[in-house]
Design a protein around this motif. Sequence first.
Motif, short mmCIF file in Angstrom:
data_model
loop_
_atom_site.label_atom_id
_atom_site.label_comp_id
_atom_site.label_asym_id
_atom_site.label_seq_id
_atom_site.Cartn_x
_atom_site.Cartn_y
_atom_site.Cartn_z
N GLU A 1 0.86 -1.17 0.00
CA GLU A 1 0.00 0.00 0.00
C GLU A 1 0.90 1.22 0.00
O GLU A 1 1.70 1.41 0.93
CB GLU A 1 -0.91 0.00 1.23
N ASN A 2 0.79 2.01 -1.06
CA ASN A 2 1.68 3.15 -1.26
C ASN A 2 3.12 2.65 -1.25
O ASN A 2 3.46 1.80 -2.04
CB ASN A 2 1.41 4.25 -0.24
N ASP A 3 3.96 3.16 -0.37
CA ASP A 3 5.36 2.74 -0.32
C ASP A 3 5.63 1.69 0.76
O ASP A 3 6.78 1.34 1.00
CB ASP A 3 6.27 3.95 -0.09
N LEU A 4 4.58 1.22 1.44
CA LEU A 4 4.75 0.22 2.50
C LEU A 4 4.49 -1.19 1.98
O LEU A 4 3.58 -1.42 1.20
CB LEU A 4 3.81 0.50 3.66
N ILE A 5 5.30 -2.11 2.45
CA ILE A 5 5.16 -3.53 2.11
C ILE A 5 5.03 -4.27 3.44
O ILE A 5 5.93 -4.19 4.29
CB ILE A 5 6.39 -4.05 1.35
N GLU A 6 3.92 -4.97 3.61
CA GLU A 6 3.72 -5.78 4.81
C GLU A 6 3.88 -7.24 4.43
O GLU A 6 3.24 -7.72 3.49
CB GLU A 6 2.33 -5.56 5.39
N ILE A 7 4.73 -7.94 5.17
CA ILE A 7 5.05 -9.33 4.88
C ILE A 7 4.61 -10.18 6.07
O ILE A 7 4.82 -9.81 7.22
CB ILE A 7 6.56 -9.51 4.65
N TYR A 8 4.03 -11.34 5.76
CA TYR A 8 3.57 -12.28 6.78
C TYR A 8 4.19 -13.63 6.49
O TYR A 8 4.26 -14.06 5.33
CB TYR A 8 2.05 -12.39 6.77
N PHE A 9 4.61 -14.31 7.55
CA PHE A 9 5.27 -15.59 7.40
C PHE A 9 5.05 -16.41 8.66
O PHE A 9 5.24 -15.91 9.76
CB PHE A 9 6.77 -15.37 7.17
N ASN A 10 4.61 -17.66 8.52
CA ASN A 10 4.50 -18.56 9.66
C ASN A 10 5.84 -19.23 9.87
O ASN A 10 6.32 -19.96 9.00
CB ASN A 10 3.41 -19.61 9.45
N THR A 11 6.45 -18.97 11.02
CA THR A 11 7.78 -19.50 11.29
C THR A 11 7.71 -20.99 11.63
O THR A 11 6.70 -21.45 12.16
CB THR A 11 8.45 -18.76 12.46
N PRO A 12 8.77 -21.73 11.35
CA PRO A 12 8.80 -23.13 11.79
C PRO A 12 8.92 -23.17 13.31
O PRO A 12 9.47 -22.25 13.93
CB PRO A 12 10.05 -23.70 11.13
N SER A 13 8.40 -24.21 13.91
CA SER A 13 8.53 -24.36 15.36
C SER A 13 9.98 -24.68 15.70
O SER A 13 10.77 -25.06 14.83
CB SER A 13 7.63 -25.49 15.86
N LEU A 14 10.34 -24.55 16.98
CA LEU A 14 11.68 -24.94 17.40
C LEU A 14 11.91 -26.41 17.10
O LEU A 14 13.01 -26.81 16.70
CB LEU A 14 11.86 -24.70 18.90
N GLN A 15 10.88 -27.22 17.24
CA GLN A 15 11.00 -28.65 16.95
C GLN A 15 11.36 -28.86 15.49
O GLN A 15 12.25 -29.63 15.15
CB GLN A 15 9.71 -29.37 17.31
N GLU A 16 10.66 -28.16 14.59
CA GLU A 16 10.93 -28.31 13.15
C GLU A 16 12.30 -27.74 12.79
O GLU A 16 13.02 -28.32 11.99
CB GLU A 16 9.86 -27.59 12.34
N ALA A 17 12.63 -26.60 13.36
CA ALA A 17 13.87 -25.92 12.98
C ALA A 17 15.12 -26.61 13.52
O ALA A 17 16.16 -26.60 12.88
CB ALA A 17 13.83 -24.47 13.46
N SER A 18 15.02 -27.22 14.70
CA SER A 18 16.22 -27.77 15.30
C SER A 18 16.12 -29.25 15.64
O SER A 18 17.02 -29.81 16.26
CB SER A 18 16.55 -27.00 16.58
N GLU A 19 15.02 -29.88 15.25
CA GLU A 19 14.79 -31.29 15.50
C GLU A 19 14.78 -31.62 16.99
O GLU A 19 15.15 -32.71 17.41
CB GLU A 19 15.82 -32.15 14.76
N LEU A 20 14.33 -30.66 17.82
CA LEU A 20 14.17 -30.90 19.25
C LEU A 20 12.83 -31.57 19.49
O LEU A 20 11.93 -31.53 18.66
CB LEU A 20 14.22 -29.58 20.03
N ASP A 21 12.67 -32.15 20.67
CA ASP A 21 11.40 -32.75 21.03
C ASP A 21 10.43 -31.75 21.66
O ASP A 21 9.31 -32.10 22.00
CB ASP A 21 11.62 -33.91 22.02
#
Length: 95
Positions: free
Chosen positions: A22-42
């Motif tokens: 909108e005009n000069d602004l860009i809004e970005i949305y992203f669902n982050t991976p969980s810690l479990q997904e990102a680092s293979e933790l339980d």
Amino acid sequence: MIKYQKLMKFLENNPTYSYKEENDLIEIYFNTPSLQEASELDDTSDYNRSMHIVLRKNKNDDIEVVMAEIEGINYHKKMSNDEIKWWLDTIDMMY
């Protein structure tokens, strides 16, 4: 600093990101991976977090960070501009 065209190319090629302009602004949305997904933790306590980033396109088509935050159930963190600049620099090198 990353240029507008490079950022848009990245966003258009990555369906996990949604954005609106909108005009000069860009809004970005992203669902982050969980810690479990990102680092293979339980650990399953960290899930359903979404990142919201607001950027501004200046007169030279450079992208400036306005704000960024991560939100989830019982969680809210404002991200520093340096964290987002690192992400933008990485995109800049990729494209």
